[in-house]
Scaffold this motif. Structure first.
Motif, PDB file in Angstrom:
ATOM      1  N   ASP A   1      -1.889 -74.714  10.290  1.00 22.04           N
ATOM      2  CA  ASP A   1      -0.460 -74.943  10.504  1.00 22.04           C
ATOM      3  C   ASP A   1      -0.058 -76.398  10.250  1.00 22.04           C
ATOM      4  O   ASP A   1       1.000 -76.659   9.697  1.00 22.04           O
ATOM      5  CB  ASP A   1      -0.048 -74.531  11.918  1.00 22.04           C
ATOM      6  CG  ASP A   1      -0.103 -73.033  12.119  1.00 22.04           C
ATOM      7  OD1 ASP A   1       0.146 -72.284  11.134  1.00 22.04           O
ATOM      8  OD2 ASP A   1      -0.412 -72.593  13.233  1.00 22.04           O
TER       9      ASP A   1
ATOM     10  N   LYS B   1      -9.577 -77.080  10.460  1.00 23.81           N
ATOM     11  CA  LYS B   1      -9.386 -77.022  11.906  1.00 23.81           C
ATOM     12  C   LYS B   1      -8.046 -76.419  12.295  1.00 23.81           C
ATOM     13  O   LYS B   1      -7.948 -75.736  13.300  1.00 23.81           O
ATOM     14  CB  LYS B   1      -9.499 -78.436  12.521  1.00 23.81           C
ATOM     15  CG  LYS B   1     -10.906 -78.934  12.591  1.00 23.81           C
ATOM     16  CD  LYS B   1     -11.730 -78.067  13.523  1.00 23.81           C
ATOM     17  CE  LYS B   1     -13.089 -78.654  13.714  1.00 23.81           C
ATOM     18  NZ  LYS B   1     -13.658 -78.433  14.994  1.00 23.81           N
ATOM     19  N   ASP B   2      -6.994 -76.705  11.529  1.00 24.56           N
ATOM     20  CA  ASP B   2      -5.678 -76.172  11.867  1.00 24.56           C
ATOM     21  C   ASP B   2      -4.865 -76.065  10.588  1.00 24.56           C
ATOM     22  O   ASP B   2      -4.475 -77.069  10.006  1.00 24.56           O
ATOM     23  CB  ASP B   2      -4.983 -77.086  12.873  1.00 24.56           C
ATOM     24  CG  ASP B   2      -3.693 -76.515  13.419  1.00 24.56           C
ATOM     25  OD1 ASP B   2      -3.033 -75.702  12.723  1.00 24.56           O
ATOM     26  OD2 ASP B   2      -3.308 -76.879  14.546  1.00 24.56           O
TER      27      ASP B   2
ATOM     28  N   LEU C   1      -5.004 -79.711   9.063  1.00 23.06           N
ATOM     29  CA  LEU C   1      -6.033 -80.565   9.650  1.00 23.06           C
ATOM     30  C   LEU C   1      -7.407 -80.182   9.116  1.00 23.06           C
ATOM     31  O   LEU C   1      -7.831 -79.033   9.230  1.00 23.06           O
ATOM     32  CB  LEU C   1      -6.000 -80.416  11.173  1.00 23.06           C
ATOM     33  CG  LEU C   1      -6.921 -81.307  11.993  1.00 23.06           C
ATOM     34  CD1 LEU C   1      -6.615 -82.778  11.758  1.00 23.06           C
ATOM     35  CD2 LEU C   1      -6.774 -80.970  13.470  1.00 23.06           C
TER      36      LEU C   1
ATOM     37  N   GLY D   1     -11.996 -82.541  20.095  1.00 19.66           N
ATOM     38  CA  GLY D   1     -10.970 -82.086  19.178  1.00 19.66           C
ATOM     39  C   GLY D   1     -10.075 -83.212  18.709  1.00 19.66           C
ATOM     40  O   GLY D   1     -10.341 -84.402  18.928  1.00 19.66           O
TER      41      GLY D   1
ATOM     42  N   ARG E   1      -5.443 -85.362   8.442  1.00 19.19           N
ATOM     43  CA  ARG E   1      -4.327 -84.421   8.550  1.00 19.19           C
ATOM     44  C   ARG E   1      -3.325 -84.704   7.435  1.00 19.19           C
ATOM     45  O   ARG E   1      -3.112 -85.854   7.050  1.00 19.19           O
ATOM     46  CB  ARG E   1      -3.656 -84.591   9.916  1.00 19.19           C
ATOM     47  CG  ARG E   1      -2.472 -83.686  10.124  1.00 19.19           C
ATOM     48  CD  ARG E   1      -1.921 -83.780  11.519  1.00 19.19           C
ATOM     49  NE  ARG E   1      -1.554 -85.146  11.834  1.00 19.19           N
ATOM     50  CZ  ARG E   1      -0.993 -85.508  12.974  1.00 19.19           C
ATOM     51  NH1 ARG E   1      -0.775 -84.641  13.913  1.00 19.19           N
ATOM     52  NH2 ARG E   1      -0.665 -86.755  13.182  1.00 19.19           N
TER      53      ARG E   1
END
Length: 160
Positions: free
Chosen positions: A106, A103-104, A109, A141, A126
Motif C-alpha cells: 500500500d 513489506k507493505d 515499502l 518493523g 519506501r
C-alpha cells in the motif's frame, strides 16, 4: 516407491539462504525495481475498485433474485480484473526474484536483507524516498527504522 522417496527428499531440503545486499547492490536494485513496485501498487488500487464493483453486482443479484445479469459488462470487468491481477503478479514476482522483501504494498515499502556489524538487518526503503537511508533489525518493523550512519558502514561499503 523410488518416486515417493525422491519427493520426500525434495520436501526436506533446506530453503536457500536469503540473499544479502550491500548498500550499493540494494540501491541499484531499488532503482531497477521502483517502476515494478509502482506498477504493482497501481494494479492493487485498480483491483480493489473492480472487486468492489463485482461484489456490488453479486450482492444485487443475491438480494433481488431473478434480476437480469449484465453479462457483457461483467465480462469486461472480469477480463480487466484478470489482466490487472496478472500484471500485478508479474511485477511482484520480478521484485521477489531479486531477494528483496515486499513489506507493505500500500505504501511501497521494500526491505533488502543485509548485515551490519555481523547482525542481520533490513535496509529499508519506501516510495518517495530518494535513496536507502534507514535500516532495522529483522525482528523489528518500519517504526524501528534507524538512520544509516557512516560508522555502520565502516570503511567503504561494508554493509553485506
Amino acid at each position: 516407491m523410488a518416486d515417493q522417496d525422491d519427493d520426500r527428499d525434495q520436501d526436506q531440503s533446506p530453503d536457500p539462504e536469503p540473499r544479502l545486499f550491500t548498500l550499493t547492490e540494494a540501491e541499484r536494485a531499488r532503482q531497477e525495481l521502483e517502476p515494478f513496485l509502482l506498477e504493482a501498487m497501481d494494479c492493487r488500487k485498480k483491483l480493489a475498485g473492480l472487486e468492489t464493483d463485482l461484489s456490488a453486482v453479486a450482492a444485487r443479484i443475491t438480494m433481488m433474485g431473478g434480476v437480469i445479469v449484465p453479462y457483457e459488462k461483467l465480462a469486461v470487468l472480469r477480463v480487466e480484473h484478470n489482466q490487472l491481477a496478472d500484471t500485478m503478479k508479474s511485477a511482484l514476482n520480478r521484485i521477489l526474484e531479486t531477494g528483496c522483501v515486499i513489506k507493505d504494498l500500500d505504501v511501497g515499502l521494500l526491505d533488502f536483507p543485509s548485515r551490519i556489524n555481523n547482525e542481520e538487518v533490513y535496509l529499508c526503503w519506501r516510495v518517495g524516498e530518494d535513496r536507502i537511508r534507514f535500516y532495522h533489525r529483522q525482528d523489528e518493523g518500519f517504526a524501528s527504522r534507524k538512520p544509516l550512519e557512516p560508522r555502520d558502514l565502516g570503511s567503504g561499503d561494508t554493509v553485506q
